[in-house]
Design a protein around this motif. Structure first.
Motif, short mmCIF file in Angstrom:
data_model
loop_
_atom_site.label_atom_id
_atom_site.label_comp_id
_atom_site.label_asym_id
_atom_site.label_seq_id
_atom_site.Cartn_x
_atom_site.Cartn_y
_atom_site.Cartn_z
N GLU A 211 -126.55 -18.76 -19.72
CA GLU A 211 -127.30 -20.02 -20.56
C GLU A 211 -125.52 -20.19 -22.21
OE1 GLU A 211 -131.58 -20.08 -22.01
OE2 GLU A 211 -131.35 -21.61 -20.31
N LEU A 212 -125.45 -18.84 -22.46
CA LEU A 212 -124.51 -18.37 -23.59
C LEU A 212 -123.04 -19.11 -22.97
CD1 LEU A 212 -123.94 -18.28 -26.35
CD2 LEU A 212 -123.75 -15.75 -26.02
N ASN A 213 -122.53 -18.04 -21.68
CA ASN A 213 -121.42 -18.72 -21.05
C ASN A 213 -120.86 -19.95 -20.53
OD1 ASN A 213 -120.52 -16.14 -21.69
ND2 ASN A 213 -121.27 -14.83 -19.25
N PHE A 214 -122.94 -20.72 -20.66
CA PHE A 214 -122.34 -22.36 -19.70
C PHE A 214 -122.45 -22.80 -21.03
CE2 PHE A 214 -124.95 -26.09 -19.05
CZ PHE A 214 -124.44 -26.42 -18.01
N HIS A 215 -122.74 -22.45 -22.78
CA HIS A 215 -122.10 -23.80 -23.22
C HIS A 215 -120.88 -23.41 -23.80
CE1 HIS A 215 -122.09 -23.57 -27.61
NE2 HIS A 215 -123.27 -23.93 -27.72
N ASP A 216 -120.94 -22.02 -23.60
CA ASP A 216 -119.18 -21.88 -24.36
C ASP A 216 -118.28 -22.04 -23.75
OD1 ASP A 216 -120.49 -20.50 -26.28
OD2 ASP A 216 -120.22 -18.80 -25.69
N ALA A 217 -118.38 -22.85 -22.28
CA ALA A 217 -117.57 -23.20 -21.16
C ALA A 217 -117.14 -24.65 -21.56
CB ALA A 217 -117.53 -22.59 -19.64
N LEU A 218 -118.40 -25.37 -21.82
CA LEU A 218 -118.33 -26.50 -21.98
C LEU A 218 -118.01 -26.95 -23.23
CD1 LEU A 218 -121.84 -27.89 -19.65
CD2 LEU A 218 -119.35 -27.83 -19.28
N VAL A 219 -118.61 -26.28 -24.51
CA VAL A 219 -118.20 -26.45 -26.08
C VAL A 219 -116.68 -26.17 -26.10
CG1 VAL A 219 -118.39 -25.91 -28.36
CG2 VAL A 219 -120.14 -26.74 -26.67
#
Length: 436
Positions: A211-219
């Motif tokens: 979830e953290l990697n997913f968030h960081d990639a989009l942001v």
């Protein structure tokens, strides 16, 4: 009665479910109408409240994300009757007509600086359309919120999310492939691991690290593309019913793709669109049908949000456009369910126009001729609406709508105001005092 988006009217949108809080709110909302009609009769108040509420509910059958209800008509009509009775009791107890409000001239004069300050608050804010206000603590799920209160009934055969905006030509090509194949292979480069395809509805799809990697990639990119092949099993779903959501609960999200009957909505959180991603949200027309798989793509390129169904663009919005907005500090004081977008556009500028008109009358006096009063009120409303349009709106249609609302508010005030001396003067041809 102000629409967010339009849809084909249908009786199946009617929901007569009773909710105590909503019932009480509707009663309170129509109490002022009853007070305003207290000089007529109880029957007229009943018919007026019933007609106005019925008109509003009928219109909502054609408004996206609205739920027309017979219970609302009942509660609104009861509110009008309650206001009528309250006004009669008040007049009997105090001898003061509740339809008239005495405003001291110095207090009315404060309306001018209050209106100017209010306009500044509405238009003086940065318009940012990135993902800087996304929360890394939200969860990605399909078929429902993790809270379990927005279930969707249907089948997702495949979906993928990418940290970039796909071109319309690529969306069209993928839609063509989906139309001629039972199993379409989505492009590589997505953020969703293949192992999540069998996850139960309403459960988090990713681990904490994922979830953290997913968030960081989009942001990091401030762009996204959501692809999904889906089939609904029920066209009566609303809520909206969550198909894919990256959210905390029903009111706070990073993005959500959802179903409202035979339409789709896509909500994306940015500093401009708000924590619910609804200012504005995307709403399609009727695009869903039973027993048919739809290829849906939601694309955001850093400013424009677009929704495609089977390769066709069905909704789009400029999230970077300038719009008037309530100051964020006011939000904690407002009910969570309050439709902030309608409040901004349907009430705030109108109230400011009313203040400005009242202030002008306090300084310049109230003309005896009604036509002159109406002209002054219209000019005052146009000044407020024009200022909001020039400094806070980049969309001509929205600017014109605000201008007309403000002029209307100025006209209402100018038609209602009078001095104490004018109130007690006999009307031409009439020997007794009158009150307008």
């Amino acid at each position: 009665m102000i629409p967010v988006g339009l849809r084909h009217p249908s009786l199946r949108y009617i929901d007569n479910k009773f909710e105590a809080a909503d019932f009480l709110n509707n009663i309170l909302m129509y109490v002022p109408l009853g007070i305003a009609l207290s000089g007529s009769s109880l029957l007229r108040t009943f018919l007026f409240g019933l007609s106005l509420s019925t008109a509003a509910e009928v219109l909502q059958m054609g408004y996206v994300d609205r739920i027309p209800s017979g219970a609302d008509i009942t509660s609104n009509t009861c509110g009008a009757l309650a206001g009528y009775l309250v006004a009669l009791v008040w007049f009997w107890a105090t001898g003061i007509d509740p339809k008239s409000l005495r405003v001291p001239r110095p207090l009315a004069a404060v309306g001018i600086p209050a209106a100017i300050f209010g306009v500044i608050l509405l238009v003086d804010h940065p318009t940012r359309s990135d993902f800087s206000n996304w929360s890394p603590g939200f969860h990605l799920s399909i078929g429902n919120e993790l809270s379990g209160d927005r279930p969707w009934v249907g089948t997702i055969s495949e979906f993928q999310i990418y940290p970039f905006a796909m071109a319309p030509s690529q969306i069209d090509e993928l839609a063509r492939q989906a139309a001629h194949a039972d199993d379409t292979a989505f492009p590589s480069g997505g953020l969703i691991p293949p192992a999540t395809s069998g996850t139960r509805y309403g459960r988090s799809l990713l681990s904490s690290n994922e979830e953290l990697n997913f968030h960081d990639a989009l942001v990091r990119q401030n762009q996204l593309t959501l692809l999904v092949s889906m089939r609904t099993n029920n066209l009566d779903q609303s809520g909206p019913a969550r198909i894919i959501t990256y959210s905390q609960d029903r009111d706070n999200r990073n993005f959500t793709l959802a179903q409202i009957h035979d339409t789709l909505t896509f909500r994306l959180r940015t500093p401009a669109s708000g924590g619910n991603g609804a200012n504005p949200a995307l709403y399609s027309g009727p695009v869903l049908s039973l027993n048919r798989t739809a290829f849906v793509a939601a694309v955001y390129d850093g400013r424009f949000s677009r929704l495609y169904v089977d390769g066709k663009l069905v909704a789009h919005a400029d999230l970077g456009a300038r719009r008037p907005r309530l100051p964020r500090r006011l939000f904690p004081w407002l009910p969570r369910e309050m439709p902030i977008r309608e409040i901004e556009l349907g009430v705030s500028e109108s109230i400011l126009s009313a203040f400005f008109s009242l202030g002008i009358f306090a300084f310049a006096g109230v003309p005896r001729r009604r036509s002159t009063r109406l002209f002054v009120g219209a000019v005052a409303g146009a000044a407020i609406g024009g200022a909001v349009w020039i400094f806070g709106v980049s969309e001509p249609n929205l600017g014109l709508r605000i201008l007309l609302e403000c002029v209307g508010a100025g006209l209402v005030i100018s038609a209602s105001v009078e001095t104490e001396a004018q109130r007690h003067e006999p009307a031409p041809g009439v020997q007794r005092p009158v009150s307008v």
